[in-house]
Design a protein around this motif. Structure first.
Motif, short mmCIF file in Angstrom:
data_model
loop_
_atom_site.label_atom_id
_atom_site.label_comp_id
_atom_site.label_asym_id
_atom_site.label_seq_id
_atom_site.Cartn_x
_atom_site.Cartn_y
_atom_site.Cartn_z
N ALA A 1 3.01 2.37 -13.05
CA ALA A 1 2.08 0.68 -12.96
C ALA A 1 3.09 -0.38 -12.54
O ALA A 1 3.21 -1.93 -12.49
N LYS A 2 4.46 -0.24 -13.67
CA LYS A 2 5.51 -1.81 -12.39
C LYS A 2 5.78 -1.90 -11.43
O LYS A 2 6.08 -2.14 -10.54
N ALA A 3 5.66 -0.67 -10.17
CA ALA A 3 5.94 -0.37 -9.38
C ALA A 3 4.30 -1.44 -8.36
O ALA A 3 5.15 -2.08 -7.95
N LEU A 4 3.61 -0.62 -9.00
CA LEU A 4 1.92 -1.78 -8.20
C LEU A 4 2.21 -3.27 -8.73
O LEU A 4 2.56 -4.27 -7.78
N LYS A 5 2.76 -3.68 -10.03
CA LYS A 5 3.20 -4.35 -10.58
C LYS A 5 4.10 -5.34 -9.48
O LYS A 5 3.53 -6.81 -8.81
N ALA A 6 5.25 -4.72 -9.40
CA ALA A 6 6.35 -5.52 -8.25
C ALA A 6 5.98 -6.12 -7.38
O ALA A 6 6.37 -7.30 -7.17
N ARG A 7 5.30 -4.68 -6.52
CA ARG A 7 5.26 -5.53 -5.17
C ARG A 7 4.55 -6.14 -5.42
O ARG A 7 3.55 -7.13 -4.12
N LEU A 8 3.66 -6.74 -6.39
CA LEU A 8 2.21 -7.40 -6.15
C LEU A 8 2.55 -9.08 -6.66
O LEU A 8 2.45 -9.93 -5.81
N GLU A 9 3.54 -8.73 -7.50
CA GLU A 9 4.06 -10.51 -7.81
C GLU A 9 5.23 -10.45 -6.34
O GLU A 9 5.24 -12.22 -7.10
N ALA A 10 5.88 -10.09 -5.52
CA ALA A 10 6.71 -10.10 -4.65
C ALA A 10 5.60 -10.62 -3.76
O ALA A 10 6.61 -11.38 -2.68
N ASP A 11 4.26 -10.39 -3.35
CA ASP A 11 3.32 -10.75 -2.41
C ASP A 11 2.96 -12.41 -3.13
O ASP A 11 1.87 -12.71 -3.17
N THR A 12 4.01 -13.78 -2.32
CA THR A 12 3.64 -15.52 -3.25
C THR A 12 3.20 -15.78 -1.93
O THR A 12 2.09 -16.89 -2.66
N LYS A 13 2.89 -14.82 -1.02
CA LYS A 13 1.85 -15.83 -0.15
C LYS A 13 0.77 -14.77 0.27
O LYS A 13 -0.34 -15.70 0.75
N LYS A 14 0.51 -13.89 -0.75
CA LYS A 14 -0.78 -13.06 -0.67
C LYS A 14 -1.07 -12.63 0.25
O LYS A 14 -2.31 -13.39 0.89
N GLU A 15 -0.61 -12.15 0.98
CA GLU A 15 -0.84 -11.56 2.41
C GLU A 15 -1.63 -9.96 2.05
O GLU A 15 -1.96 -9.51 2.83
N ILE A 16 -1.44 -9.28 0.81
CA ILE A 16 -2.10 -8.19 0.82
C ILE A 16 -3.40 -8.65 -0.42
O ILE A 16 -3.50 -9.74 -0.85
N LYS A 17 -4.56 -8.75 0.95
CA LYS A 17 -5.87 -9.02 0.61
C LYS A 17 -6.96 -7.55 -0.51
O LYS A 17 -7.65 -8.63 -1.03
N GLY A 18 -6.75 -6.72 -0.83
CA GLY A 18 -6.26 -5.64 -1.44
C GLY A 18 -5.76 -4.73 -1.57
O GLY A 18 -4.68 -4.44 -1.17
N VAL A 19 -6.28 -4.30 -2.52
CA VAL A 19 -5.76 -2.72 -3.34
C VAL A 19 -6.64 -2.25 -3.50
O VAL A 19 -8.10 -2.17 -3.86
N VAL A 20 -5.85 -0.78 -2.96
CA VAL A 20 -6.76 0.85 -3.22
C VAL A 20 -6.36 1.81 -3.92
O VAL A 20 -5.66 1.79 -3.35
N LEU A 21 -7.42 2.24 -4.62
CA LEU A 21 -6.72 2.97 -5.16
C LEU A 21 -7.64 4.05 -5.77
O LEU A 21 -9.18 4.16 -5.72
N THR A 22 -7.20 4.78 -6.06
CA THR A 22 -7.78 6.83 -5.85
C THR A 22 -7.74 6.52 -7.53
O THR A 22 -7.27 6.67 -8.12
N HIS A 23 -9.18 6.48 -8.78
CA HIS A 23 -9.20 6.51 -9.57
C HIS A 23 -8.82 8.05 -10.20
O HIS A 23 -7.68 8.63 -11.12
N ASN A 24 -9.58 9.21 -9.39
CA ASN A 24 -8.89 10.47 -9.90
C ASN A 24 -8.76 11.16 -8.65
O ASN A 24 -9.73 11.59 -7.35
#
Ligand SMILES: *Cc1c(COP(=O)(O)O)cnc(C)c1O
Length: 385
Positions: A116-139
């Motif tokens: 969770a920390k790595a995801l948070k850090a990556r998204l916080e680093a994306d200040t230009k909002k180049e990431i339009k979507g995040v794709v997760l597998t629940h299980n």
């Protein structure tokens, strides 16, 4: 051996009332009966997803739902951050690439959950909002890992990206709160924890995802979610739906409500706990890290010197229990035991007994009964002296 109990992670052993529902006479899929059936299913599915948004029924397997989610939400030139933890997460990434969506991978070692920390850090680093979507597998069915979604959802909401979630082998086996987590498109399928034969995917879509979809220009035809929504509004589907599966799903959702959601979740947890206890009692290693373990599929390392595929064959042919093996790079290395579908405590104990017999016969050096005894203890809880 004619009788077979499925302990694979989908398709699953189906309860008799659900199977019987598939024997109903065919109806006009553009008539009043189907309209009522579809409405009934959607009404009962919404609380399972934890949403008040639309839930669409698609005539396809789970992968069709994933493809629908990706192609309706994103197109060429857009970037998504995919956080795979095994085969199915990689599949979601591959679907994106196939349709020209740019993919960045947040890598995780197999057997572990998303950090969770790595995801948070990556998204916080994306200040230009180049990431339009995040794709997760629940299980993640291939590794027996279940991501705790709350912390991941928090950082996606803080960033503002749209979120796509594969809960094909998660939904209905533990609490899922789509709206509270703020997820946009959530995918499930009939043949996993809902305990229905294969043939239908269900895709839940948030209000803001509908707005996003209107801006996506990439081509789609069969899996057009906006078209599915328009038809659902008049009680139909764009093309012929799997009517018999719909009948079965409606009955399965009634059984789910009758047992009670929290009891269903507890049942999956209890059966998984017993399998984990068996593994530990028999000195076997679990593949998934503690705290990230799935309640629908338990992955166990095949012990050194034992042929996992041979064990599974013996279980299937001589005992009537069908267990899963490893996929891709885990082929031959793990055994996967599914706990979805109409299986009882008795079934689990019988299956574990047969598994222990075959492990002992294959030369595993343990005290006979050590695995099963641990499973019995896990089922019983604290026993008076
Ligand atoms: C089973 C499964 C799927 C979909 O598989 P289909 O064979 O297309 O139904 C997708 N993701 C996960 C995690 C699964 O377990």
């Amino acid at each position: 051996m004619s009788k077979q109990l499925l302990f694979i992670p989908g398709p699953v052993t189906v309860a008799e009332p659900v199977l019987a529902a598939m024997g109903k006479p065919m109806i006009d899929h553009r008539g009043p009966e189907f309209k009522e059936l579809q409405a009934s299913i959607v009404r009962k599915l919404q609380p399972v997803f934890g949403t008040t948004s639309d839930v669409l029924l698609l005539g396809c397997s789970g992968t069709g739902g994933l493809e629908a989610a990706m192609t309706n939400m994103f197109g060429p030139g857009e970037k998504v951050l995919v956080a795979p933890v095994g085969v199915f997460g990689n599949r979601f990434a591959e679907i994106a690439r196939t349709w020209g969506v740019e993919v960045e991978i947040l890598d995780t070692e197999w057997g572990k959950g998303v950090d969770a920390k790595a995801l948070k850090a990556r998204l916080e680093a994306d200040t230009k909002k180049e990431i339009k979507g995040v794709v997760l597998t629940h299980n993640e069915t291939s590794t027996g890992v279940q991501n705790p979604l709350g912390p991941l959802a928090d950082s996606i909401r803080a960033h503002g990206a749209y979120s796509l979630v594969d809960t094909v082998s998660g939904l209905a086996a533990s609490e899922f709160t789509m709206d509270a987590w703020g997820f946009d498109v959530v995918c499930a399928a009939s043949q996993k924890a809902l305990g229905v034969p294969p043939g239908m995917a269900m895709v839940a879509v948030s209000a803001r995802a509908w707005d996003k979809m209107k801006t996506v220009k990439s081509p789609r035809y069969y899996l057009d979610l906006q078209k599915a929504r328009e038809f659902q509004a008049i009680g139909q589907t764009p093309c012929t739906p799997p009517v018999s599966i719909a009948y079965a799903l409606d009955v399965a959702l009634d059984l789910y409500a009758k047992e009670g959601a929290t009891n269903v979740w507890a049942r999956h947890q209890r059966n998984t706990d017993a399998i984990v206890a068996f593994a530990e009692g028999a000195g076997l290693q679990l593949f998934a890290e503690p705290g990230m373990r799935s309640v629908t599929v338990t992955a166990i390392h095949v012990p050194a010197g034992v042929n996992g595929d041979e064990i599974r064959k013996k279980l299937r042919v001589e005992h009537g229990f069908v267990l899963g093996g490893g996929q891709e790079k885990l082929a031959g290395k793990i055994i996967r035991i599914g706990t979805m579908g109409a299986i009882t405590q008795t079934d689990v104990l019988a299956m574990l007994g047969a598994l222990e017999i075959e492990l002992l016969s294959a030369g595993l050096k343990i005290q006979a009964g050590s695995g099963v005894q641990a499973a019995v203890r896990a089922f019983m809880g604290p026993v008076p002296a």
